[in-house]
Design a protein around this motif. Structure first.
Motif, short mmCIF file in Angstrom:
data_model
loop_
_atom_site.label_atom_id
_atom_site.label_comp_id
_atom_site.label_asym_id
_atom_site.label_seq_id
_atom_site.Cartn_x
_atom_site.Cartn_y
_atom_site.Cartn_z
N GLU A 1 -91.76 42.11 -29.19
CA GLU A 1 -91.87 43.13 -30.23
C GLU A 1 -90.47 43.65 -30.56
OE1 GLU A 1 -93.85 47.61 -30.61
OE2 GLU A 1 -94.24 46.34 -28.87
N VAL A 2 -90.12 43.71 -31.82
CA VAL A 2 -88.79 44.17 -32.22
C VAL A 2 -88.89 45.57 -32.83
CG1 VAL A 2 -86.74 43.68 -33.60
CG2 VAL A 2 -88.09 41.80 -32.65
N VAL A 3 -88.05 46.46 -32.31
CA VAL A 3 -87.97 47.83 -32.83
C VAL A 3 -86.52 48.11 -33.19
CG1 VAL A 3 -88.28 50.28 -32.29
CG2 VAL A 3 -89.93 48.60 -31.42
N PRO A 4 -86.26 48.60 -34.39
CA PRO A 4 -84.88 48.89 -34.77
C PRO A 4 -84.33 50.10 -34.02
CG PRO A 4 -86.37 49.56 -36.52
CD PRO A 4 -87.20 48.85 -35.50
N GLN A 5 -83.07 50.03 -33.64
CA GLN A 5 -82.45 51.16 -32.97
C GLN A 5 -82.28 52.32 -33.94
OE1 GLN A 5 -78.86 50.38 -30.74
NE2 GLN A 5 -79.65 48.44 -29.92
N CYS A 6 -82.37 53.53 -33.39
CA CYS A 6 -82.13 54.72 -34.18
C CYS A 6 -80.63 54.95 -34.31
CB CYS A 6 -82.80 55.93 -33.53
SG CYS A 6 -82.06 56.43 -31.96
N ALA A 7 -80.26 55.93 -35.12
CA ALA A 7 -78.86 56.31 -35.26
C ALA A 7 -78.45 57.18 -34.07
CB ALA A 7 -78.66 57.07 -36.57
N GLY A 8 -77.13 57.31 -33.88
CA GLY A 8 -76.63 58.19 -32.84
C GLY A 8 -75.82 57.45 -31.80
N GLY A 9 -75.26 58.21 -30.85
CA GLY A 9 -74.52 57.63 -29.76
C GLY A 9 -75.41 56.80 -28.85
N LEU A 10 -74.79 56.06 -27.94
CA LEU A 10 -75.58 55.19 -27.07
C LEU A 10 -76.55 55.97 -26.20
CD1 LEU A 10 -76.19 52.35 -26.11
CD2 LEU A 10 -74.26 52.51 -24.53
N ASP A 11 -76.17 57.14 -25.71
CA ASP A 11 -77.09 57.93 -24.91
C ASP A 11 -78.32 58.32 -25.71
OD1 ASP A 11 -75.43 59.65 -26.45
OD2 ASP A 11 -75.99 61.35 -25.18
N VAL A 12 -78.13 58.68 -26.98
CA VAL A 12 -79.24 59.05 -27.85
C VAL A 12 -80.15 57.85 -28.10
CG1 VAL A 12 -79.85 59.83 -30.18
CG2 VAL A 12 -77.96 60.91 -28.95
#
Length: 221
Positions: free
Chosen positions: A84-95
């Motif tokens: 299953e592919v989910v796009p990453q959200c915006a923000g720093g890597l911790d976020v």
């Protein structure tokens, strides 16, 4: 976040947890830039693709409830069925890592795409939360290659300094400070530099990554 790509759950196996692979699409000039100029941008992207495919092979061979590719970029023909592919959200890597855990709704093990030497046995261990609440997989560069949480809590990652030599130490201390039992997975080497690539290829015979690395090195001799 909405999912797209190949159908989730079509791979065999039905473990109790979710496996999450955090990755960038293997696009020249966007991935593994520290491998250049030893390799061209295209060759670096090919090595990234091989590492990602090896990682996904291990994920598909591990019993899990869900197998998620948390992707920065667009999927390509390298994506196997059953992920299953989910796009990453915006923000720093911790976020972004915190947001990945918010997808799971239950026990989860998060890994990167930089350890093609990972095995289904290691991943299965990191999804077994009998007797522990957290699994931590240290990376030899001071970061971490795996983080497993029996009860995912995004707050455990927010504010952790990422991509610095003490990232792993801070993250593990964050887990321990909550009073949760923490167990360690073996330390693995991430592929970031040409030296990393050589060492990982030597230790991961039989992988796409090792075969491609050997071919690329032979081509320049």
């Amino acid at each position: 976040m909405s999912a797209y790509g190949s159908g989730a759950g079509s791979a065999p196996g039905g473990g109790a947890g979710t496996l999450i692979v955090v990755a960038k699409a293997p696009v020249p000039g966007r991935v593994k830039t520290r491998l250049t100029p030893h390799f061209t941008p295209r060759q670096a992207a090919e090595l990234a693709r091989a590492a990602l495919q090896d990682t996904l092979d291990a994920v598909l061979a591990t019993p899990a409830r869900r197998r998620v590719l948390y992707l920065d970029g667009a999927p390509g023909p390298w994506l196997p069925a059953g992920v299953e592919v989910v796009p990453q959200c915006a923000g720093g890597l911790d976020v972004r890592l915190a947001a990945a855990f918010s997808l799971t709704g239950g026990p989860a093990l998060l890994i990167g795409m930089d350890t093609p030497q990972v095995t289904p046995e290691l991943l299965a261990r990191g999804l077994d939360f009998a007797g522990t609440d957290c699994w931590f997989g240290p990376a030899l560069d001071g970061g971490f290659w795996a983080l497993g949480l029996a009860e995912p809590d995004p707050a455990l990652l927010l504010g952790v300094p990422m991509s610095v030599p003490h990232t792993g130490a801070v993250q593990r201390q964050r887990l321990a400070a909550t009073g949760r039992p923490v167990r360690d997975l073996p330390a693995l080497r991430d592929v970031d530099t040409p030296d990393d690539a050589a060492r990982v290829a030597a230790s991961a015979s039989g992988t796409r990554f090792a075969a491609l690395y050997a071919d690329l090195c032979a081509a320049v001799r």
